[in-house]
Design a protein around this motif. Structure first.
Motif, PDB file in Angstrom:
ATOM      1  N   GLU A  59      -2.515  -4.557   6.092  1.00 56.02           N
ATOM      2  CA  GLU A  59      -2.545  -5.037   6.840  1.00 56.02           C
ATOM      3  C   GLU A  59      -2.351  -6.310   8.030  1.00 56.02           C
ATOM      4  O   GLU A  59      -3.231  -6.428   9.213  1.00 56.02           O
ATOM      5  CB  GLU A  59      -3.698  -6.295   5.327  1.00 56.02           C
ATOM      6  N   ALA A  60      -1.266  -6.206   8.181  1.00 56.44           N
ATOM      7  CA  ALA A  60      -0.185  -6.977   9.002  1.00 56.44           C
ATOM      8  C   ALA A  60      -0.260  -6.385  10.214  1.00 56.44           C
ATOM      9  O   ALA A  60      -0.036  -6.578  11.189  1.00 56.44           O
ATOM     10  CB  ALA A  60       1.033  -7.848   8.355  1.00 56.44           C
ATOM     11  N   VAL A  61       0.344  -4.566   9.521  1.00 57.29           N
ATOM     12  CA  VAL A  61       0.339  -3.822  11.124  1.00 57.29           C
ATOM     13  C   VAL A  61      -1.571  -3.580  11.670  1.00 57.29           C
ATOM     14  O   VAL A  61      -1.061  -4.004  12.944  1.00 57.29           O
ATOM     15  CB  VAL A  61       0.249  -2.815  10.768  1.00 57.29           C
ATOM     16  N   THR A  62      -2.337  -4.017  10.870  1.00 50.77           N
ATOM     17  CA  THR A  62      -3.618  -3.996  11.476  1.00 50.77           C
ATOM     18  C   THR A  62      -4.096  -4.721  12.360  1.00 50.77           C
ATOM     19  O   THR A  62      -4.023  -4.764  13.560  1.00 50.77           O
ATOM     20  CB  THR A  62      -4.942  -3.301  10.973  1.00 50.77           C
ATOM     21  N   ARG A  63      -3.871  -6.234  11.794  1.00 50.11           N
ATOM     22  CA  ARG A  63      -3.997  -7.748  12.408  1.00 50.11           C
ATOM     23  C   ARG A  63      -2.571  -7.620  14.004  1.00 50.11           C
ATOM     24  O   ARG A  63      -2.832  -7.983  15.547  1.00 50.11           O
ATOM     25  CB  ARG A  63      -3.183  -8.965  11.698  1.00 50.11           C
ATOM     26  N   ALA A  64      -1.815  -6.984  13.807  1.00 45.29           N
ATOM     27  CA  ALA A  64      -1.113  -6.696  14.454  1.00 45.29           C
ATOM     28  C   ALA A  64      -1.331  -5.868  16.023  1.00 45.29           C
ATOM     29  O   ALA A  64      -1.041  -6.254  17.361  1.00 45.29           O
ATOM     30  CB  ALA A  64       0.532  -6.572  14.254  1.00 45.29           C
ATOM     31  N   GLY A  65      -2.428  -5.001  15.840  1.00 44.76           N
ATOM     32  CA  GLY A  65      -3.107  -4.375  17.050  1.00 44.76           C
ATOM     33  C   GLY A  65      -3.155  -2.321  16.801  1.00 44.76           C
ATOM     34  O   GLY A  65      -2.930  -2.244  17.818  1.00 44.76           O
ATOM     35  N   GLY A  66      -1.961  -2.105  15.515  1.00 39.83           N
ATOM     36  CA  GLY A  66      -1.944  -0.731  15.280  1.00 39.83           C
ATOM     37  C   GLY A  66      -3.059  -0.844  14.274  1.00 39.83           C
ATOM     38  O   GLY A  66      -4.028  -1.414  13.821  1.00 39.83           O
ATOM     39  N   GLU A  67      -2.186   0.145  13.112  1.00 42.63           N
ATOM     40  CA  GLU A  67      -3.265   0.579  12.761  1.00 42.63           C
ATOM     41  C   GLU A  67      -2.487   1.439  10.682  1.00 42.63           C
ATOM     42  O   GLU A  67      -1.568   2.383  10.603  1.00 42.63           O
ATOM     43  CB  GLU A  67      -4.266   2.000  12.814  1.00 42.63           C
ATOM     44  N   GLY A  68      -2.409   0.126  10.138  1.00 47.73           N
ATOM     45  CA  GLY A  68      -1.643   0.376   8.622  1.00 47.73           C
ATOM     46  C   GLY A  68      -2.154   1.159   7.656  1.00 47.73           C
ATOM     47  O   GLY A  68      -3.366   1.103   7.295  1.00 47.73           O
ATOM     48  N   ILE A  69      -1.409   1.990   7.305  1.00 44.80           N
ATOM     49  CA  ILE A  69      -2.038   3.053   6.155  1.00 44.80           C
ATOM     50  C   ILE A  69      -1.203   2.716   4.909  1.00 44.80           C
ATOM     51  O   ILE A  69       0.109   2.973   4.712  1.00 44.80           O
ATOM     52  CB  ILE A  69      -2.444   4.186   6.512  1.00 44.80           C
ATOM     53  N   ALA A  70      -1.918   1.941   3.964  1.00 47.29           N
ATOM     54  CA  ALA A  70      -0.890   1.779   2.567  1.00 47.29           C
ATOM     55  C   ALA A  70      -0.918   3.401   2.148  1.00 47.29           C
ATOM     56  O   ALA A  70      -2.264   3.749   1.538  1.00 47.29           O
ATOM     57  CB  ALA A  70      -1.308   0.765   1.720  1.00 47.29           C
TER      58      ALA A  70
END
Length: 305
Positions: A59-70
């Motif tokens: 979620e932090a990756v996505t908030r930063a501007g990327g796409e985070g996949i756990a």
């Protein structure tokens, strides 16, 4: 220095906390898609028994501007890693960056010779710190090597020079073997990837202000300088974002192959690429250790950040 990694697919193995989380988030800030793996989820804690989770990181990756996949993965289990890489291939068709940040600091017996250390913990330290790296590389590099320009980063503790010159007896033999092995693994990977246009390096942060370290010294990232129990050299500590920015610098460098098989540090790369830590400084823990702290030299911590 800023990187543009839009369209880049990265796998950060061991992204739950610490350096792995810092790297994943900074890759996201540069626009990358980041698969964030580890064993700690919101419904199932690992044997670390820490509150951080891979979902938090994604979620932090996505908030930063990327796409985070756990993706929950135990990287000591080959079938789980095979399935992970198959998923990346199915969903993205490529892998551009692999960051191997697998270890197990909770498995260390501090300040004990090998004959007094817990053998079970020590062997598990080797499994997570060496075997898991090699299992992950075995499957992930088969995908990463299909396209030129791929980057592999083997996270370790200490540069090759530091590890050759000093044995940190407070850490013990199992830790020492696991960390020094990463320099050789990166060397092997780099030699094998070079003909295909790929690059592999070993990379170390300095004194990392991880979640666990902040807890040890009774501070947070906002007030870390105020600890009353940390040693004076804690002043050289760096945030997890700093090592993340080092990886972004490498991943966005069209001439990254110049570093192939090298042992690198966050402080060294900050000087090379011009990025800073979150406070605008450029801490260089290992240069401070080699020139001052461990050799009785003269110098102030402030001169090394």
């Amino acid at each position: 220095m800023t990187g543009d990694l839009r369209g880049t697919v990265a796998l950060v193995a061991g992204a739950t906390r610490g350096a792995g989380r810092g790297i994943a988030v900074e890759l996201g800030a540069a626009g990358a898609t980041v698969y964030c793996t580890g064993r700690s989820t919101r419904t199932r804690r690992s044997d670390y028994d820490r509150p951080e989770t891979i979902e938090d990181t994604a979620e932090a990756v996505t908030r930063a501007g990327g796409e985070g996949i756990a993706v929950r993965v135990d990287h000591t289990v080959p079938d789980e890693v095979r399935e992970l890489v198959a998923r990346v291939e199915s969903e993205r068709g490529r892998l551009d960056v692999l960051v191997n940040d697998l270890g197990g600091e909770h498995l260390m017996d501090w300040n004990k010779p090998i004959w007094q250390q817990d053998l079970g913990k020590g062997l598990q330290r080797l499994r997570t710190g060496i075997e898991a790296h090699m299992i992950t590389a075995h499957f992930a590099l088969a995908l990463l090597s299909r396209r030129p320009g791929g980057l592999v980063v083997e996270l370790t503790d200490g540069t090759a020079e530091v590890n050759d010159r000093f044995y940190r007896d407070e850490c013990g033999a199992f830790f020492d073997i696991a960390k020094t092995a990463m320099h050789r693994l990166a060397r092997a990977e780099g030699e094998e990837l070079a003909p295909l246009g790929g690059t592999a390096v070993s990379l170390t942060p300095g004194w990392l202000r991880s979640e666990m370290m902040l807890d040890v010294y009774g501070v947070t990232e906002d007030n870390w300088r105020e600890s009353t129990i940390a040693p004076p050299s804690f002043a050289i500590a760096e945030s997890p974002a700093y090592i993340g920015r080092a990886v972004v610098a490498l991943a966005s460098d069209p001439e990254v192959a110049r570093w192939n098989t090298r042992s690198l540090s966050s402080g060294f790369l900050a000087r090379e690429y011009g990025f800073t830590d979150t406070d605008g400084s450029q801490p260089d823990c290992w240069r401070y250790a080699l020139e001052v702290e461990w050799v009785g030299g003269e110098g102030d911590v402030a001169d090394y950040r």
